[in-house]
Write an enzyme that holds these catalytic residues in place. Structure first.
Site, PDB file in Angstrom:
ATOM      1  N   GLY A  85      -2.619 -18.341  42.943  1.00 56.70           N
ATOM      2  CA  GLY A  85      -4.044 -18.071  42.737  1.00 56.70           C
ATOM      3  C   GLY A  85      -4.458 -16.766  43.391  1.00 56.70           C
ATOM      4  CB  THR A 104      -3.835 -12.726  39.407  1.00 56.81           C
ATOM      5  OG1 THR A 104      -3.900 -13.021  38.025  1.00 56.81           O
ATOM      6  CG2 THR A 104      -4.539 -13.803  40.181  1.00 56.81           C
ATOM      7  CB  VAL A 105      -1.308 -10.271  43.163  1.00 63.17           C
ATOM      8  CG1 VAL A 105      -1.026  -9.944  44.621  1.00 63.17           C
ATOM      9  CG2 VAL A 105      -0.701 -11.615  42.783  1.00 63.17           C
ATOM     10  CE  LYS A 126       7.243 -18.332  44.637  1.00 57.63           C
ATOM     11  NZ  LYS A 126       6.383 -19.273  43.931  1.00 57.63           N
ATOM     12  CE  LYS A 177       3.526  -2.880  32.386  1.00 61.86           C
ATOM     13  NZ  LYS A 177       3.845  -4.274  32.203  1.00 61.86           N
ATOM     14  CG  ASP A 186       8.327 -18.793  41.098  1.00 58.69           C
ATOM     15  OD1 ASP A 186       7.982 -17.600  41.059  1.00 58.69           O
ATOM     16  OD2 ASP A 186       7.790 -19.622  41.850  1.00 58.69           O
ATOM     17  CD  GLU A 211       5.668 -16.339  38.051  1.00 59.33           C
ATOM     18  OE1 GLU A 211       5.981 -15.154  37.960  1.00 59.33           O
ATOM     19  OE2 GLU A 211       4.882 -16.751  38.915  1.00 59.33           O
ATOM     20  CB  VAL A 262       7.869 -17.230  50.194  1.00 57.38           C
ATOM     21  CG1 VAL A 262       8.264 -18.699  50.318  1.00 57.38           C
ATOM     22  CG2 VAL A 262       9.098 -16.373  49.940  1.00 57.38           C
TER      23      VAL A 262
HETATM   24  N1  HSE Z   1       4.042 -19.136  39.180  1.00 57.02           N
HETATM   25  C1  HSE Z   1       4.059 -19.204  40.605  1.00 57.02           C
HETATM   26  C2  HSE Z   1       3.827 -20.642  41.022  1.00 57.02           C
HETATM   27  C3  HSE Z   1       3.008 -18.294  41.170  1.00 57.02           C
HETATM   28  O1  HSE Z   1       3.415 -21.446  40.193  1.00 57.02           O
HETATM   29  O2  HSE Z   1       4.072 -20.986  42.177  1.00 57.02           O
HETATM   30  C4  HSE Z   1       3.107 -18.050  42.647  1.00 57.02           C
HETATM   31  O3  HSE Z   1       4.344 -17.508  43.019  1.00 57.02           O
END
Ligand code: HSE
Length: 407
Positions: free
Chosen positions: A301, A13-14, A204, A45, A200, A189, A131
């Protein structure tokens, strides 16, 4: 150098969002950087997978191919795992390339080493996308830290958890149903435990702590609680009291003591985080000169994250790595030690009419109370009464009369 050559590690995605944004915003990039930006190579990959990548880009599964490119100005890393990513980025820095990462777990573990290594090689590190997705919180803190002393950073840093809590409240979904919706929307994730158990947000928070306070707490001392214990009943009770559950990471300094927590908190409607809903993230920064700033925006996103990465591309290309501003490491203004000041709490599962530990200020319903107490006293109450669950309330608590008013 008339062209800036970039390599992208990872095309999920990123990575893909960044690649597409370089194409869609080529004119803007050229205008601001004075040079054309070209993607020279992409590390993937699986070679069999169909991808929409121009034929003049080297697509490879071997990181060595990327290191051997004749020109490599910036390496953008958008891989999920922390190993071997860290090693890739070390090698990129040693080769003399700026690096940009979106990988919070890796950067929470190895960010300091990478920043130090980058300094010795006179290159820059961009980590805005680690973050709060598209929110420019890293740049804002960098800017503020020139003279301001930051006292507290408080934020909703995980879009998935915020989305789940919002869906549970608005659509009366169960936790499982709301999590499934978050996964279907692509917010969670690969392992959603990282989202819903607060890992997560914890990573951050560690990154923000390092930036805002030049230090981070002992990771084992951080109180990290996820949202898995938040039931529909709790959300409903909170709603009747004019409160909303939010999963909040908080980093503050009490004198010399740095205190970090990641936990569900009840938020009153005057608080800036109350209206942050769905996959939105927000960060509230308190500092001594400016006062409070709240930044809000999409926390996950493809394009929100690509926005952070593309702005980092400009940052690393324009930043003079040896000219980092002065960062104040002074103690913040002295305030009571953590746990030693009274706060409001929602308590459930407390079956007694009285107790000699804390002062109850409202009786909501059977077993549910509002108390005004110190955190240490709440811990003592729960030690003495198995089954007691409590949540801090931040922002205005209107008191029991709201029940009467809404009835
Ligand atoms: N899984 C993370 C979230 C993605 O929902 O914030 C962005 O870091």
């Amino acid at each position: 150098m008339s062209v800036i050559k970039v390599a992208i590690l990872g095309f999920g995605t990123v990575g893909e969002g960044f690649y597409r944004t370089i194409q869609s915003h080529a004119e803007e990039l050229k205008a601001v950087l004075g040079k054309k930006v070209e993607v020279a190579a992409i590390l993937i990959k699986n070679k069999q997978k169909e991808r929409d990548i121009s034929s003049d880009v080297l697509v490879t599964t071997e990181f060595e191919d990327i290191l051997n490119l004749p020109q490599l100005d910036v390496v953008v890393e958008a891989i999920v795992d922390k190993d071997p990513t860290y090693i890739y980025l070390r090698k990129a820095i040693e080769r003399g390339s700026h690096i940009i990462t979106a990988n919070k777990e890796m950067f929470a573990h190895y960010g300091q080493e990478l920043l130090e290594l980058a300094k010795t090689h006179h290159v820059s590190v961009g980590y805005e996308a680690t973050v709060a997705g598209g929110i420019p919180v890293i740049q804002t803190l960098r800017q503020l830290l020139n003279v301001n002393r930051v006292q507290q950073v408080q934020g909703i840093l995980n879009g998935t958890s915020n989305f789940i809590l919002t869906e549970m409240r608005e659509k009366k979904l169960s936790f499982t149903e709301a999590l499934r919706a978050a996964q279907e929307n692509g917010y969670a994730e690969a392992d959603p435990t990282n989202d819903v158990e607060g890992f997560d947000a914890f990573y951050k928070a560690m990154i923000l702590s390092r930036l805002a306070f030049s230090e981070e707490p002992n990771w084992d001392a951080v109180e990290r609680t996820g949202i898995t214990s938040i039931t529909s009943e709790l959300i409903e009770t909170a709603g009747r009291l004019g409160l909303r559950f939010k999963h909040i990471a908080s980093i503050k300094k009490f004198g010399k003591q740095l205190k970090v927590s990641v936990e569900p908190v009840l938020v009153g409607n005057e608080h800036p985080l109350y209206h942050v809903e769905g996959v939105q993230n927000a960060v509230n920064i308190s500092s001594d000169i400016v006062g409070q700033i709240t930044l809000q925006g999409p926390g996950a996103g493809m394009f929100p994250t690509a926005s952070a990465v593309i702005e980092d591309l400009v940052y690393v290309c324009q930043n003079r790595p040896d000219s980092e501003g002065f960062q104040s490491t002074s103690d913040t203004i002295a305030s009571p030690e953590e746990g030693q000041h009274e706060e409001n709490w929602l308590i459930t599962g407390f079956k007694h009419a009285t107790n000699d530990v804390i002062k109850m200020i409202d009786h909501i319903e059977d077993g549910t109370w509002i108390a005004k107490a110190k955190k240490e006293e709440m811990k003592e109450l729960s030690r003495q009464n198995l089954g007691v669950v409590y949540f801090p309330i931040i922002g205005e608590y209107e008191g029991r009369h709201i029940l009467t008013r809404l009835a």
